[in-house]
Scaffold this motif. Sequence first.
Motif, PDB file in Angstrom:
ATOM      1  N   PRO A  48      15.070  49.566   8.672  1.00  0.00           N
ATOM      2  CA  PRO A  48      15.815  48.751   7.655  1.00  0.00           C
ATOM      3  C   PRO A  48      16.188  47.148   8.043  1.00  0.00           C
ATOM      4  CG  PRO A  48      16.537  50.823   7.337  1.00  0.00           C
ATOM      5  CD  PRO A  48      15.875  50.798   8.661  1.00  0.00           C
ATOM      6  N   ASN A  49      15.552  46.322   7.142  1.00  0.00           N
ATOM      7  CA  ASN A  49      15.724  44.743   7.836  1.00  0.00           C
ATOM      8  C   ASN A  49      15.350  43.877   6.683  1.00  0.00           C
ATOM      9  OD1 ASN A  49      16.166  42.791   9.576  1.00  0.00           O
ATOM     10  ND2 ASN A  49      14.240  43.063  10.661  1.00  0.00           N
ATOM     11  N   TYR A  50      16.137  42.437   6.799  1.00  0.00           N
ATOM     12  CA  TYR A  50      15.769  41.737   5.962  1.00  0.00           C
ATOM     13  C   TYR A  50      15.047  40.415   6.869  1.00  0.00           C
ATOM     14  CZ  TYR A  50      16.303  37.473   2.903  1.00  0.00           C
ATOM     15  OH  TYR A  50      16.345  36.395   2.340  1.00  0.00           O
ATOM     16  N   VAL A  51      14.302  39.764   6.440  1.00  0.00           N
ATOM     17  CA  VAL A  51      13.599  38.646   7.119  1.00  0.00           C
ATOM     18  C   VAL A  51      13.391  37.390   6.504  1.00  0.00           C
ATOM     19  CG1 VAL A  51      11.906  37.749   8.589  1.00  0.00           C
ATOM     20  CG2 VAL A  51      12.768  40.128   9.087  1.00  0.00           C
ATOM     21  N   TYR A  52      13.900  36.273   6.551  1.00  0.00           N
ATOM     22  CA  TYR A  52      13.483  35.039   5.844  1.00  0.00           C
ATOM     23  C   TYR A  52      12.848  34.297   6.600  1.00  0.00           C
ATOM     24  CZ  TYR A  52      14.040  30.880   2.878  1.00  0.00           C
ATOM     25  OH  TYR A  52      13.910  29.664   2.522  1.00  0.00           O
ATOM     26  N   ASP A  53      11.644  33.858   6.097  1.00  0.00           N
ATOM     27  CA  ASP A  53      10.656  32.975   6.968  1.00  0.00           C
ATOM     28  C   ASP A  53      10.847  31.500   6.480  1.00  0.00           C
ATOM     29  OD1 ASP A  53       8.739  31.340   7.718  1.00  0.00           O
ATOM     30  OD2 ASP A  53       7.413  32.926   8.035  1.00  0.00           O
ATOM     31  N   SER A  54      11.774  30.772   6.810  1.00  0.00           N
ATOM     32  CA  SER A  54      11.916  29.185   6.411  1.00  0.00           C
ATOM     33  C   SER A  54      10.666  28.464   6.187  1.00  0.00           C
ATOM     34  CB  SER A  54      13.081  28.554   7.484  1.00  0.00           C
ATOM     35  OG  SER A  54      12.525  28.382   8.569  1.00  0.00           O
ATOM     36  N   THR A  56       7.668  29.369   5.255  1.00  0.00           N
ATOM     37  CA  THR A  56       6.924  29.781   3.914  1.00  0.00           C
ATOM     38  C   THR A  56       7.801  30.152   2.900  1.00  0.00           C
ATOM     39  OG1 THR A  56       6.672  32.038   4.716  1.00  0.00           O
ATOM     40  CG2 THR A  56       4.942  30.596   5.308  1.00  0.00           C
ATOM     41  N   ALA A  57       9.315  30.291   3.112  1.00  0.00           N
ATOM     42  CA  ALA A  57      10.272  30.878   2.177  1.00  0.00           C
ATOM     43  C   ALA A  57       9.989  32.135   1.581  1.00  0.00           C
ATOM     44  CB  ALA A  57       9.995  29.655   0.720  1.00  0.00           C
ATOM     45  N   ASP A  58       9.136  33.007   2.390  1.00  0.00           N
ATOM     46  CA  ASP A  58       8.861  34.369   2.092  1.00  0.00           C
ATOM     47  C   ASP A  58      10.112  35.201   2.510  1.00  0.00           C
ATOM     48  OD1 ASP A  58       6.336  33.566   1.369  1.00  0.00           O
ATOM     49  OD2 ASP A  58       5.235  34.422   2.783  1.00  0.00           O
ATOM     50  N   GLU A  59      10.247  36.080   1.758  1.00  0.00           N
ATOM     51  CA  GLU A  59      11.366  37.097   1.936  1.00  0.00           C
ATOM     52  C   GLU A  59      10.926  38.487   2.297  1.00  0.00           C
ATOM     53  OE1 GLU A  59      15.251  36.056  -0.117  1.00  0.00           O
ATOM     54  OE2 GLU A  59      13.812  35.191  -1.416  1.00  0.00           O
ATOM     55  N   LEU A  60      11.187  39.160   3.236  1.00  0.00           N
ATOM     56  CA  LEU A  60      10.934  40.591   3.412  1.00  0.00           C
ATOM     57  C   LEU A  60      12.069  41.545   3.357  1.00  0.00           C
ATOM     58  CD1 LEU A  60       8.855  42.632   4.838  1.00  0.00           C
ATOM     59  CD2 LEU A  60       9.827  41.884   6.966  1.00  0.00           C
ATOM     60  N   PHE A  61      11.978  42.650   2.667  1.00  0.00           N
ATOM     61  CA  PHE A  61      12.995  43.693   2.701  1.00  0.00           C
ATOM     62  C   PHE A  61      12.337  44.988   2.935  1.00  0.00           C
ATOM     63  CE2 PHE A  61      13.560  40.465  -0.634  1.00  0.00           C
ATOM     64  CZ  PHE A  61      14.949  40.192  -0.715  1.00  0.00           C
ATOM     65  N   ILE A  62      12.971  45.815   3.965  1.00  0.00           N
ATOM     66  CA  ILE A  62      12.402  47.004   4.403  1.00  0.00           C
ATOM     67  C   ILE A  62      13.623  48.016   4.321  1.00  0.00           C
ATOM     68  CG2 ILE A  62      11.553  48.285   6.209  1.00  0.00           C
ATOM     69  CD1 ILE A  62      10.403  45.855   7.509  1.00  0.00           C
ATOM     70  N   VAL A  63      13.285  49.083   3.592  1.00  0.00           N
ATOM     71  CA  VAL A  63      14.532  49.989   3.474  1.00  0.00           C
ATOM     72  C   VAL A  63      13.693  51.480   3.662  1.00  0.00           C
ATOM     73  CG1 VAL A  63      15.895  49.177   1.774  1.00  0.00           C
ATOM     74  CG2 VAL A  63      14.001  50.408   1.231  1.00  0.00           C
ATOM     75  N   ASN A 181      23.932  49.080   5.888  1.00  0.00           N
ATOM     76  CA  ASN A 181      23.926  47.873   6.844  1.00  0.00           C
ATOM     77  C   ASN A 181      23.071  46.549   6.134  1.00  0.00           C
ATOM     78  OD1 ASN A 181      25.816  49.130   8.625  1.00  0.00           O
ATOM     79  ND2 ASN A 181      24.031  49.536  10.064  1.00  0.00           N
ATOM     80  N   LEU A 182      21.957  46.850   5.809  1.00  0.00           N
ATOM     81  CA  LEU A 182      20.989  45.965   5.053  1.00  0.00           C
ATOM     82  C   LEU A 182      21.723  45.345   3.853  1.00  0.00           C
ATOM     83  CD1 LEU A 182      18.394  44.358   4.652  1.00  0.00           C
ATOM     84  CD2 LEU A 182      17.578  46.507   3.529  1.00  0.00           C
ATOM     85  N   LEU A 183      22.166  46.473   3.063  1.00  0.00           N
ATOM     86  CA  LEU A 183      22.631  45.968   1.635  1.00  0.00           C
ATOM     87  C   LEU A 183      23.927  45.202   1.882  1.00  0.00           C
ATOM     88  CD1 LEU A 183      21.986  49.255  -0.152  1.00  0.00           C
ATOM     89  CD2 LEU A 183      20.778  46.941  -0.446  1.00  0.00           C
ATOM     90  N   ARG A 184      24.521  45.409   2.720  1.00  0.00           N
ATOM     91  CA  ARG A 184      25.961  44.723   3.176  1.00  0.00           C
ATOM     92  C   ARG A 184      25.681  43.392   3.720  1.00  0.00           C
ATOM     93  NH1 ARG A 184      29.232  49.888   5.759  1.00  0.00           N
ATOM     94  NH2 ARG A 184      30.011  50.882   4.034  1.00  0.00           N
TER      95      ARG A 184
END
Length: 302
Positions: A48-54, A56-63, A181-184
């Motif tokens: 589980p992870n969150y990634v922001y690509d500055s 391209t402004a893309d946002e990735l969420f993994i749960v 942890n991701l949500l927090r």
Amino acid sequence: MIHSKVTVADYNWIGTEKLTAEEQTQLQQTYGLTTEMITYVTDKDESPNYVYDSDTADELFIVHVPYIINLAQLRYITRPISFIIHGNTVFTFNESGLDWVTQIFTKVQQNTAIKTADQFILQTLFALMDSYIAIVKAITKKRNQLDKVLNKEAKNADLIALSYLRQTLTFFLGAVQFNLNLLRHLPRTHFGLAIGPAKQEVLEDVTIEAEQVQWMINIETQVVDRIGDTFDSIVNNNLNDTMKLLTIWSLTMAVPTVITGFFGMNVHLPLAKLGGAWLLTIGVSILLIAWLLIGLKLHHKL
């Protein structure tokens, strides 16, 4: 597979599952998704992870969500489900091909109250966190059944079934902790800072739901572990009792073997010509066996 593009209010939804190499290339060429993002969403071992690509402004969420190994035995592991927000388009990635996850995506997309991409993400996350509860309740029911059976007689099949529950709960506990942890962490990310107060409340609701799931799994894990440890001890004690009985039986049988072996030698022995000598050897054997058992009893070995 890439599903057809669906336009809803202020966002578009493109659902995918089990992408081929050609389809991955298509997503990059048609929609401009980066190779890094595609690598993340197609990795079945990704945490589980969150990634922001500055750039391209893309946002990735993994749960992580439950994945069935054997429904009858309640054997589960967990697999990642991914989202990418690319402009006003939400991509969902169901690489394990879970039908119930696709149903959640469709249900959320059909909700007319959801008008933006971040609302779609939040409502889907809530439903995915909630998916653990029904399984944990089924595990609780199965555990109660096994507890009643094991209290009467611990069979190998029942002990194996209990071990499957322990394995499932172990996978769930780790996955839910990573999800939590991701949500927090989300409120401190670009996603959390960009959404308004109303959506912040929804994010808090999702976090609370994940905390409740974690609490349920934690409690159930402790109960199942204690039951398993108890019956492991019972099985070990039963084995010790069996070995103790066999040892005592071996010792008692050794006495007549020694005596009859001694008097069975082909040499002149005392009492060899006595008519009732065989009765005497039996009597001596019985006396020695009784003496051995009394000695074991007095020394608390019996």
